[in-house]
Design an enzyme around this catalytic site. Structure first.
Site, PDB file in Angstrom:
ATOM      1  N   GLU A   1     -18.436 -55.014 -14.079  1.00 26.59           N
ATOM      2  CA  GLU A   1     -17.376 -55.088 -14.676  1.00 26.59           C
ATOM      3  C   GLU A   1     -16.070 -56.160 -13.967  1.00 26.59           C
ATOM      4  O   GLU A   1     -15.277 -56.434 -14.789  1.00 26.59           O
ATOM      5  CB  GLU A   1     -16.664 -53.880 -15.019  1.00 26.59           C
ATOM      6  CG  GLU A   1     -16.447 -53.030 -13.631  1.00 26.59           C
ATOM      7  CD  GLU A   1     -15.835 -51.641 -13.921  1.00 26.59           C
ATOM      8  OE1 GLU A   1     -15.707 -51.121 -15.418  1.00 26.59           O
ATOM      9  OE2 GLU A   1     -15.434 -50.951 -12.930  1.00 26.59           O
TER      10      GLU A   1
ATOM     11  N   ASP B   1     -17.443 -48.267  -2.668  1.00 20.17           N
ATOM     12  CA  ASP B   1     -16.826 -49.301  -2.253  1.00 20.17           C
ATOM     13  C   ASP B   1     -15.848 -48.635  -1.061  1.00 20.17           C
ATOM     14  O   ASP B   1     -15.174 -49.492  -0.453  1.00 20.17           O
ATOM     15  CB  ASP B   1     -15.756 -49.729  -3.195  1.00 20.17           C
ATOM     16  CG  ASP B   1     -15.108 -48.967  -3.913  1.00 20.17           C
ATOM     17  OD1 ASP B   1     -14.995 -47.565  -3.625  1.00 20.17           O
ATOM     18  OD2 ASP B   1     -14.155 -49.145  -4.654  1.00 20.17           O
TER      19      ASP B   1
ATOM     20  N   GLY C   1     -11.903 -40.890  -3.960  1.00 14.29           N
ATOM     21  CA  GLY C   1     -12.337 -42.393  -3.663  1.00 14.29           C
ATOM     22  C   GLY C   1     -11.015 -42.959  -2.926  1.00 14.29           C
ATOM     23  O   GLY C   1     -10.205 -41.938  -2.269  1.00 14.29           O
ATOM     24  N   ASP C   2     -11.058 -44.178  -2.919  1.00 12.07           N
ATOM     25  CA  ASP C   2     -10.038 -44.809  -1.961  1.00 12.07           C
ATOM     26  C   ASP C   2      -8.612 -44.177  -2.176  1.00 12.07           C
ATOM     27  O   ASP C   2      -7.867 -43.823  -1.259  1.00 12.07           O
ATOM     28  CB  ASP C   2     -10.088 -46.363  -1.933  1.00 12.07           C
ATOM     29  CG  ASP C   2      -9.902 -46.829  -3.312  1.00 12.07           C
ATOM     30  OD1 ASP C   2     -10.011 -45.944  -4.521  1.00 12.07           O
ATOM     31  OD2 ASP C   2     -10.124 -48.174  -3.815  1.00 12.07           O
TER      32      ASP C   2
ATOM     33  N   THR D   1     -17.650 -41.668  -5.032  1.00 13.43           N
ATOM     34  CA  THR D   1     -17.381 -42.747  -6.053  1.00 13.43           C
ATOM     35  C   THR D   1     -18.736 -43.348  -6.367  1.00 13.43           C
ATOM     36  O   THR D   1     -19.444 -43.416  -5.605  1.00 13.43           O
ATOM     37  CB  THR D   1     -16.446 -44.024  -5.494  1.00 13.43           C
ATOM     38  OG1 THR D   1     -16.592 -44.973  -6.702  1.00 13.43           O
ATOM     39  CG2 THR D   1     -16.871 -44.514  -4.163  1.00 13.43           C
TER      40      THR D   1
ATOM     41  N   GLN E   1     -22.654 -44.084 -17.004  1.00 16.52           N
ATOM     42  CA  GLN E   1     -22.951 -44.019 -15.337  1.00 16.52           C
ATOM     43  C   GLN E   1     -22.444 -42.977 -14.387  1.00 16.52           C
ATOM     44  O   GLN E   1     -22.786 -42.824 -13.492  1.00 16.52           O
ATOM     45  CB  GLN E   1     -22.716 -45.146 -14.863  1.00 16.52           C
ATOM     46  CG  GLN E   1     -23.221 -46.396 -15.593  1.00 16.52           C
ATOM     47  CD  GLN E   1     -22.610 -47.887 -15.482  1.00 16.52           C
ATOM     48  OE1 GLN E   1     -22.554 -48.371 -14.487  1.00 16.52           O
ATOM     49  NE2 GLN E   1     -21.503 -48.139 -16.233  1.00 16.52           N
TER      50      GLN E   1
ATOM     51  N   GLY F   1     -11.432 -40.364 -10.111  1.00 21.31           N
ATOM     52  CA  GLY F   1     -12.592 -40.394 -11.341  1.00 21.31           C
ATOM     53  C   GLY F   1     -13.443 -39.510 -10.773  1.00 21.31           C
ATOM     54  O   GLY F   1     -13.845 -39.402  -9.620  1.00 21.31           O
TER      55      GLY F   1
ATOM     56  N   ARG G   1     -15.594 -51.349 -10.580  1.00 19.51           N
ATOM     57  CA  ARG G   1     -14.320 -51.767 -10.094  1.00 19.51           C
ATOM     58  C   ARG G   1     -14.647 -53.216  -9.440  1.00 19.51           C
ATOM     59  O   ARG G   1     -15.225 -54.109  -9.999  1.00 19.51           O
ATOM     60  CB  ARG G   1     -13.753 -50.894  -9.477  1.00 19.51           C
ATOM     61  CG  ARG G   1     -12.354 -50.692  -9.929  1.00 19.51           C
ATOM     62  CD  ARG G   1     -11.576 -49.538  -9.151  1.00 19.51           C
ATOM     63  NE  ARG G   1     -11.588 -48.329  -9.912  1.00 19.51           N
ATOM     64  CZ  ARG G   1     -10.613 -48.118 -10.734  1.00 19.51           C
ATOM     65  NH1 ARG G   1      -9.696 -48.888 -11.213  1.00 19.51           N
ATOM     66  NH2 ARG G   1     -10.428 -46.939 -11.202  1.00 19.51           N
TER      67      ARG G   1
ATOM     68  N   THR H   1      -7.415 -41.503  -3.363  1.00 22.54           N
ATOM     69  CA  THR H   1      -7.413 -40.058  -3.283  1.00 22.54           C
ATOM     70  C   THR H   1      -7.495 -40.005  -1.473  1.00 22.54           C
ATOM     71  O   THR H   1      -6.776 -39.230  -0.985  1.00 22.54           O
ATOM     72  CB  THR H   1      -8.538 -39.072  -3.744  1.00 22.54           C
ATOM     73  OG1 THR H   1      -8.417 -39.542  -5.172  1.00 22.54           O
ATOM     74  CG2 THR H   1      -8.370 -37.736  -3.617  1.00 22.54           C
TER      75      THR H   1
ATOM     76  N   ARG I   1      -4.156 -39.566 -12.003  1.00 24.69           N
ATOM     77  CA  ARG I   1      -2.835 -39.747 -12.179  1.00 24.69           C
ATOM     78  C   ARG I   1      -1.892 -38.964 -11.028  1.00 24.69           C
ATOM     79  O   ARG I   1      -0.492 -39.132 -10.975  1.00 24.69           O
ATOM     80  CB  ARG I   1      -2.216 -39.596 -13.471  1.00 24.69           C
ATOM     81  CG  ARG I   1      -2.864 -40.681 -14.445  1.00 24.69           C
ATOM     82  CD  ARG I   1      -2.572 -40.239 -15.903  1.00 24.69           C
ATOM     83  NE  ARG I   1      -3.320 -41.133 -16.923  1.00 24.69           N
ATOM     84  CZ  ARG I   1      -2.557 -41.664 -17.804  1.00 24.69           C
ATOM     85  NH1 ARG I   1      -1.529 -41.363 -18.203  1.00 24.69           N
ATOM     86  NH2 ARG I   1      -3.588 -42.514 -18.596  1.00 24.69           N
TER      87      ARG I   1
ATOM     88  N   ASP J   1     -18.672 -46.320  -7.258  1.00 21.89           N
ATOM     89  CA  ASP J   1     -18.936 -47.685  -6.960  1.00 21.89           C
ATOM     90  C   ASP J   1     -19.096 -48.211  -5.468  1.00 21.89           C
ATOM     91  O   ASP J   1     -19.462 -49.334  -5.313  1.00 21.89           O
ATOM     92  CB  ASP J   1     -17.051 -48.119  -7.060  1.00 21.89           C
ATOM     93  CG  ASP J   1     -16.633 -47.872  -8.525  1.00 21.89           C
ATOM     94  OD1 ASP J   1     -17.100 -47.670  -9.238  1.00 21.89           O
ATOM     95  OD2 ASP J   1     -15.351 -47.819  -8.332  1.00 21.89           O
TER      96      ASP J   1
HETATM   97  O1  F6P Z   1     -13.976 -45.773  -9.754  1.00 21.11           O
HETATM   98  C1  F6P Z   1     -15.129 -45.190 -10.624  1.00 21.11           C
HETATM   99  C2  F6P Z   1     -14.822 -46.056 -12.009  1.00 21.11           C
HETATM  100  O2  F6P Z   1     -15.899 -45.336 -12.920  1.00 21.11           O
HETATM  101  C3  F6P Z   1     -15.022 -47.562 -11.966  1.00 21.11           C
HETATM  102  O3  F6P Z   1     -16.241 -48.065 -11.974  1.00 21.11           O
HETATM  103  C4  F6P Z   1     -14.339 -47.681 -13.401  1.00 21.11           C
HETATM  104  O4  F6P Z   1     -13.864 -48.928 -13.412  1.00 21.11           O
HETATM  105  C5  F6P Z   1     -13.114 -46.694 -13.305  1.00 21.11           C
HETATM  106  O5  F6P Z   1     -13.798 -45.631 -12.574  1.00 21.11           O
HETATM  107  C6  F6P Z   1     -13.099 -46.215 -14.710  1.00 21.11           C
HETATM  108  O6  F6P Z   1     -11.917 -45.316 -14.866  1.00 21.11           O
HETATM  109  P1  F6P Z   1     -11.496 -44.330 -16.155  1.00 21.11           P
HETATM  110  O7  F6P Z   1     -12.368 -43.296 -16.023  1.00 21.11           O
HETATM  111  O8  F6P Z   1     -10.297 -43.968 -15.926  1.00 21.11           O
HETATM  112  O9  F6P Z   1     -11.577 -45.357 -17.389  1.00 21.11           O
END
Ligand code: F6P
Length: 361
Positions: A235, A142, A115-116, A138, A287, A11, A184, A118, A75, A140
């Site tokens: 979330e 994390d 992120g994790d 990221t 965000q 993302g 996440r 990748t 993906r 997040d």
């Molecule tokens: O990992 C970043 C993030 O924005 C998360 O906070 C969220 O759950 C997810 O990606 C959303 O992913 P997508 O853009 O594929 O809906």
């Protein structure tokens, strides 16, 4: 001239372009390396015609721009790559193609910003002999081994600005505002937003919550004269004994599990036990989009410069990271072991509880 590649995977988040810019500039100014931009994450090393030279002239003006000029993909996992063969969907391993293509491009280093997921791919490719260097991104926050990832600070700012706006309308209407934020499986965005934005309740994945405790908090605020309450929900938050709320499950060779919907669930539950109207706001991709703030531009620039230094010094298989005030590096092996979760008995959670914020426990 030495050639290095750069790609952004997973993302997007604010600050990706600032890293790309820093890499291209320092590669040129400090080392006279040529930088090859690889488009749409690892897709750019699998599919044809998805690479181009990035010059300092070509990346003018991208510092404040959100997203990534290279494109990204959530993906394109080379070890589980989805293809259609004879009309049938299949998941195959294309990692050898990646190795071959990186070699034929003449890449002597590959900067993987992600992120994790990748970074795990970057580590596996490194084990196969690909000269990868990781840069953690990221919203997040994390990723372990770094104090913070770029993108996180901007996301917290966006969510805090939203809380400031929700306070005024909540107060006018004597309402409870529930705000669902991203993150996440960790609660960093919810925690820092909740404290910075003056929330009364913060619900995070690391602390399963009791709705009764949340209602007690809101009711006691009402009794003592407060006209409104703000509840920030990550979330990934879940009730005690319950599960994470998902929109859709993970697919092999495809998308990851999509979280979402806990804000509405919490709103509906709260409405049953308090005598106030409840409204739910889901901040979602607001965000993630848009311009990085000054903190993230600075961190991205420092990460980009250090990533090129790692390649120049042949320190492959490492990831740049922030430790206190210093940008350092750490083995990718250390990074992919686990997620960085919110400590529940120290630090910011305790700070929040000391000023009366309820975590539903
Ligand atoms: O990992 C970043 C993030 O924005 C998360 O906070 C969220 O759950 C997810 O990606 C959303 O992913 P997508 O853009 O594929 O809906």
């Amino acid at each position: 001239m030495k050639k290095i590649g750069i790609l952004t995977g997973g993302g997007d988040c604010p600050g990706l372009n600032a890293v790309i810019r820093a890499v291209v500039k320092s590669a040129s100014v400090k080392y006279n390396f040529e930088v090859i931009g690889i488009e749409d994450g690892f897709d750019g090393l699998v599919l044809p015609n998805k690479t181009h030279v990035l010059t300092p002239w070509g990346i003018r003006g991208i510092l404040p721009v959100g997203g990534t000029i290279l494109g990204t993909s959530t993906r394109a996992n080379p070890f589980e790559y989805k293809v259609i063969q004879d009309g049938v969907h299949e998941v195959i391993d294309v990692s050898r193609d990646i190795m071959r293509n990186a070699e034929s491009l003449g890449l002597e280093g590959l900067i993987v910003i992600g992120g994790d997921g990748t970074l795990r791919i970057a580590y596996e490719l490194y084990n196969m002999g690909c000269p990868t260097v990781g840069v953690p991104k990221t919203i997040d926050n994390d990723i372990p081994a770094t104090d913070v990832t770029f993108g996180f600070n901007t996301a917290v700012q966006v969510a805090t600005d939203a809380l400031d706006r929700l306070h005024t309308t909540a107060e006018s209407h004597h309402r409870v505002m529930v705000v669902e934020v991203m993150g996440r499986y960790v609660g960093w965005i919810a925690l820092e937003t909740g404290i910075s934005g003056g929330a009364d309740v913060i619900l995070i994945p690391e602390i399963p919550f009791s709705v009764d405790k949340v209602c007690d908090k809101i009711n006691s605020r009402k009794k003592s004269g407060s006209r409104s309450s703000i509840v920030v929900v990550a979330e990934g938050a879940k009730p005690i004994g319950g599960e994470v709320t998902v929109i859709s499950g993970a697919e092999r060779g495809g998308r990851a599990e999509r979280l979402g919907g806990i804000g509405s669930k919490v709103g509906a539950e709260i409405e049953k036990c308090i005598d106030m109207e409840v409204r739910v706001t889901v901040l979602g991709h607001l965000q993630r989009g848009g311009t990085p703030n000054a903190f993230d531009r600075l961190l991205s620039t420092r990460f980009g410069v250090t990533a090129v230094d790692l390649i120049a010094n042949k320190r492959f298989g490492e990831m740049v990271c922030l430790k206190g005030q210093r940008v350092e590096s750490v083995s990718l092996k250390e990074v992919i072991k686990e997620q960085k979760t919110v400590p529940t008995e120290e630090g910011l959670v305790k700070t929040a509880e000391s000023i009366g914020i309820c975590f539903g426990r």
